[in-house]
Write a protein that holds these residues in place. Structure first.
Motif, PDB file in Angstrom:
ATOM      1  N   ILE A   1       1.043  -1.220   0.149  1.00 19.97           N
ATOM      2  CA  ILE A   1      -0.108   0.087   0.011  1.00 19.97           C
ATOM      3  C   ILE A   1       0.833   1.082   0.083  1.00 19.97           C
ATOM      4  O   ILE A   1       0.519   2.310  -0.766  1.00 19.97           O
ATOM      5  N   SER A   2       2.006   1.284   0.666  1.00 20.51           N
ATOM      6  CA  SER A   2       2.884   2.466   0.666  1.00 20.51           C
ATOM      7  C   SER A   2       3.343   2.543  -0.569  1.00 20.51           C
ATOM      8  O   SER A   2       3.762   3.784  -0.750  1.00 20.51           O
ATOM      9  N   LYS A   3       3.509   1.880  -1.169  1.00 13.64           N
ATOM     10  CA  LYS A   3       4.045   1.736  -2.676  1.00 13.64           C
ATOM     11  C   LYS A   3       2.841   2.089  -3.800  1.00 13.64           C
ATOM     12  O   LYS A   3       3.342   2.059  -5.082  1.00 13.64           O
ATOM     13  N   GLU A  59      -9.082  -4.497   7.723  1.00 16.43           N
ATOM     14  CA  GLU A  59      -7.652  -4.400   7.693  1.00 16.43           C
ATOM     15  C   GLU A  59      -7.167  -3.624   6.616  1.00 16.43           C
ATOM     16  O   GLU A  59      -6.355  -2.708   6.863  1.00 16.43           O
ATOM     17  N   PHE A  60      -7.697  -3.506   5.308  1.00 18.39           N
ATOM     18  CA  PHE A  60      -7.110  -2.968   4.149  1.00 18.39           C
ATOM     19  C   PHE A  60      -7.494  -1.360   4.618  1.00 18.39           C
ATOM     20  O   PHE A  60      -6.367  -0.620   4.190  1.00 18.39           O
ATOM     21  N   HIS A  61      -8.537  -0.915   5.055  1.00 20.74           N
ATOM     22  CA  HIS A  61      -8.751   0.444   5.211  1.00 20.74           C
ATOM     23  C   HIS A  61      -8.155   1.167   6.283  1.00 20.74           C
ATOM     24  O   HIS A  61      -7.667   2.358   6.424  1.00 20.74           O
ATOM     25  N   LYS A 117      -4.583   1.490   5.082  1.00 17.22           N
ATOM     26  CA  LYS A 117      -4.401   2.657   4.248  1.00 17.22           C
ATOM     27  C   LYS A 117      -4.500   4.028   4.998  1.00 17.22           C
ATOM     28  O   LYS A 117      -3.726   4.882   4.563  1.00 17.22           O
ATOM     29  N   ASN A 118      -5.549   4.138   5.749  1.00 17.67           N
ATOM     30  CA  ASN A 118      -5.771   5.454   6.612  1.00 17.67           C
ATOM     31  C   ASN A 118      -4.652   5.809   7.291  1.00 17.67           C
ATOM     32  O   ASN A 118      -4.213   6.949   7.306  1.00 17.67           O
ATOM     33  N   PRO A 146      -8.450   7.666  -5.248  1.00 16.10           N
ATOM     34  CA  PRO A 146      -9.430   7.379  -5.927  1.00 16.10           C
ATOM     35  C   PRO A 146      -9.594   5.594  -6.042  1.00 16.10           C
ATOM     36  O   PRO A 146     -10.829   5.239  -6.141  1.00 16.10           O
ATOM     37  N   SER A 147      -8.395   5.084  -6.002  1.00 21.87           N
ATOM     38  CA  SER A 147      -8.351   3.550  -6.024  1.00 21.87           C
ATOM     39  C   SER A 147      -9.160   3.087  -4.888  1.00 21.87           C
ATOM     40  O   SER A 147      -9.878   2.134  -4.976  1.00 21.87           O
ATOM     41  N   THR A 148      -9.070   3.771  -3.683  1.00 23.49           N
ATOM     42  CA  THR A 148      -9.803   3.103  -2.591  1.00 23.49           C
ATOM     43  C   THR A 148     -11.149   3.584  -2.765  1.00 23.49           C
ATOM     44  O   THR A 148     -11.868   2.651  -2.279  1.00 23.49           O
TER      45      THR A 148
END
Length: 528
Positions: A224-226, A253-255, A258-259, A505-507
């Motif tokens: 995610i960092s990349k 987990e994903f959000h 990412k947040n 936007p992808s999220t």
């Protein structure tokens, strides 16, 4: 400290109600596969344990001492310390490889260097060649030891993260056991293969990683960092939910990840080396991390870990076979206690284990000091036997926290952007403390004998006081929830109120395609 829906006063993780109770490590194929990859990473710690125990064993072997002209004093200290000097040389590069190339590629690079180094060590024709090989071992080990535990904690299934990450450092003793018993087994060989065989066996974990580690999963946080959000989501879904991208736990987990990463980038600017000490929360982290690093090596354990033969000689136990047996049995004892503590870390809590460890070490090391003095003054054989008993009890106490928890506690209290750099500082501090120990301990033991133990008794009291006042509980939280404990209500509130607007936007596309997050068991939209 409450942070949105993610952190609450009871210390229960916000994801608990999202866990499928039917999905266990032993009945789910993908969790079994994930844990197989994790085991491949965990054995990185075995190399470190192997080295310390091997050097203990080699010092007992007459064949090794004769070949290298019976090293003692500063030369013996250099032979032990050179591995950590090699580690110091690699630290400037380690976090950049882990954050730049990825966790698993960094482990691979370290394993390749380890393989080359052990070949040189096994073929050593002089003490200089042996020292050079050990320098290279430390250099390569730094890359694997820096990246592997981070990858373990970042890919683990949430309910098992604490015990698995705590198992990492516990497996130090698995390497120590192999080294102790291999040197015991080769003791009867009357030529240089008595020490060359143990030297060659040190490459086994690295060989396995060279052939396998690149096929394993990469850290979703690193992905995610990349900007590789889709691959990160697929990785989480594949291993944590049988491939279901819409699983409530996977979405949570994903959000959350990412947040948290977006917050550190845009709001906290929490990314550079200066950030390690730029905020009160990060200064609290670094104070604990550096202290634990030094405590892990300056608790008196360095005497037995690297100079057991000197300690045993001082109480009249000079037979090499007896010394090797004690070394081998001690490593098995240590592994058992460390794995037990790792398994119980989420049930008993980190703080309780640290405090119990501190109390036990202080009591039993003090008793070891008293009995060593009794033997030195009166040559009491009963006192000598008591020293051995207290060594075992001291290590049982040490293994409650300082074997399983120092790595897992360090990586879980660091936010992702600082995890590689902060963990490098931790390893750097360990190397500094080891170099000091490995040079000073043999000289001090030779000069003032058992009186040197009194210094450690005083230091252990200081350690216990520090642990009581500064170590906080982190059990049963996600990595992002744990990080929030150190950053205060203001930082947490910024994330809670503003992170939704900063989603990429992808999220947002992912949210539209998989439905509203609130349709998945009321998953909170922001967490830290």
């Amino acid at each position: 400290m409450a942070v949105g829906g993610a952190v609450n006063a009871t210390g229960d993780a916000g994801y608990v109600h999202l866990i499928d109770p039917r999905r266990k490590w032993y009945n789910n194929r993908r969790l079994i596969a994930l844990h197989a990859w994790i085991v491949l990473l965990l054995i990185t710690s075995s190399n470190n344990g192997y080295d310390g125990s091997m050097m203990n064993g080699l010092q007992t072997l007459p064949q090794w001492r004769d070949y290298f002209h019976t090293p003692s004093g500063s030369m013996l200290g250099l032979l032990n310390a050179i591995q950590n000097i090699g580690s110091l040389a690699a630290y400037p590069f380690s976090p950049y490889l882990a954050d730049g190339l990825g966790r698993k590629k960094t482990v691979f690079i370290g394993a390749v260097i380890m393989c080359i180094a052990t070949v040189i060590q096994t073929a050593a024709q002089s003490v200089g060649m042996f020292i050079g090989a050990r320098f290279l071992i430390g250099f390569g080990l730094t890359f694997g030891a820096g990246a592997a535990p981070m990858l373990v904690t970042e890919i683990a299934y949430p309910p098992y993260r604490g015990p698995l990450t705590s198992t990492y450092n516990s497996l130090w003793y698995s390497g120590a056991i192999v080294a102790a018993w291999s040197t015991f087994g080769t003791f009867k060989i009357k030529n240089t293969w008595s020490w060359r065989i143990p030297s060659a066996l040190q490459a086994l974990p690295a060989v396995l990683q060279v052939f396998l580690v690149l096929f394993g999963p990469e850290s979703p946080r690193w992905l995610i960092s990349k900007g590789k959000d889709e691959l990160a989501l697929n990785t989480l879904a594949y291993y944590h939910a049988d491939g279901n991208r819409d699983d409530p736990l996977v979405q949570y987990e994903f959000h959350e990840i990412k947040n948290a990463i977006d917050f550190d980038r845009t709001v906290a600017a929490n990314v550079g080396w200066k950030a390690l000490v730029a905020t009160p929360g990060n200064r609290r982290r670094m104070r604990i991390i550096v202290a634990l690093a030094f405590f892990s090596q300056w608790s008196g354990n360095g005497l037995v870990s690297y100079y057991l033969n000197i300690v045993l000689n001082s109480i009249g136990i000079t037979n090499p076979t007896t010394q090797l047996l004690i070394n081998g049995i001690l490593q098995i004892w240590n592994l058992g206690w460390a794995l037990l503590a790792a398994a119980l870390c989420d049930r008993l809590g980190r703080r309780l284990l640290f405090l119990a460890s501190g109390v036990g070490m202080l009591i039993f090391f003090t008793m070891q000091t008293v009995c060593s003095a009794e033997f030195a003054i009166h040559e009491s054989h009963a006192a000598a036997h008591a020293v051995i008993a207290f060594i075992f009890l001291f290590y049982a106490s040490y293994d409650l926290a300082f074997t399983p928890l120092i790595v897992s506690y360090t990586v879980e209290i660091l936010p992702f952007p600082l995890r590689a750099k902060g963990f490098t500082v931790f390893n750097f501090a360990i190397s500094l403390s080891l170099i000091f120990n490995q040079y000073v301990n043999p000289v001090a033991l030779e000069a003032i004998k058992w009186k040197y133990y009194v210094v450690y008794c005083c230091w252990l009291l200081f350690e216990l006081i520090f642990l009581y006042f500064f170590v906080i509980e982190t059990k049963n939280r996600t990595l992002e929830e744990t990080a929030a404990l150190f950053d205060g209500e203001d930082a947490a509130q910024h994330l809670h109120t503003g992170a939704v607007a900063d989603l990429s936007p992808s999220t947002e596309k992912d949210e539209k395609s998989s439905g509203s997050l609130h349709e998945h068991a009321d998953i909170p939209t922001t967490h830290y």
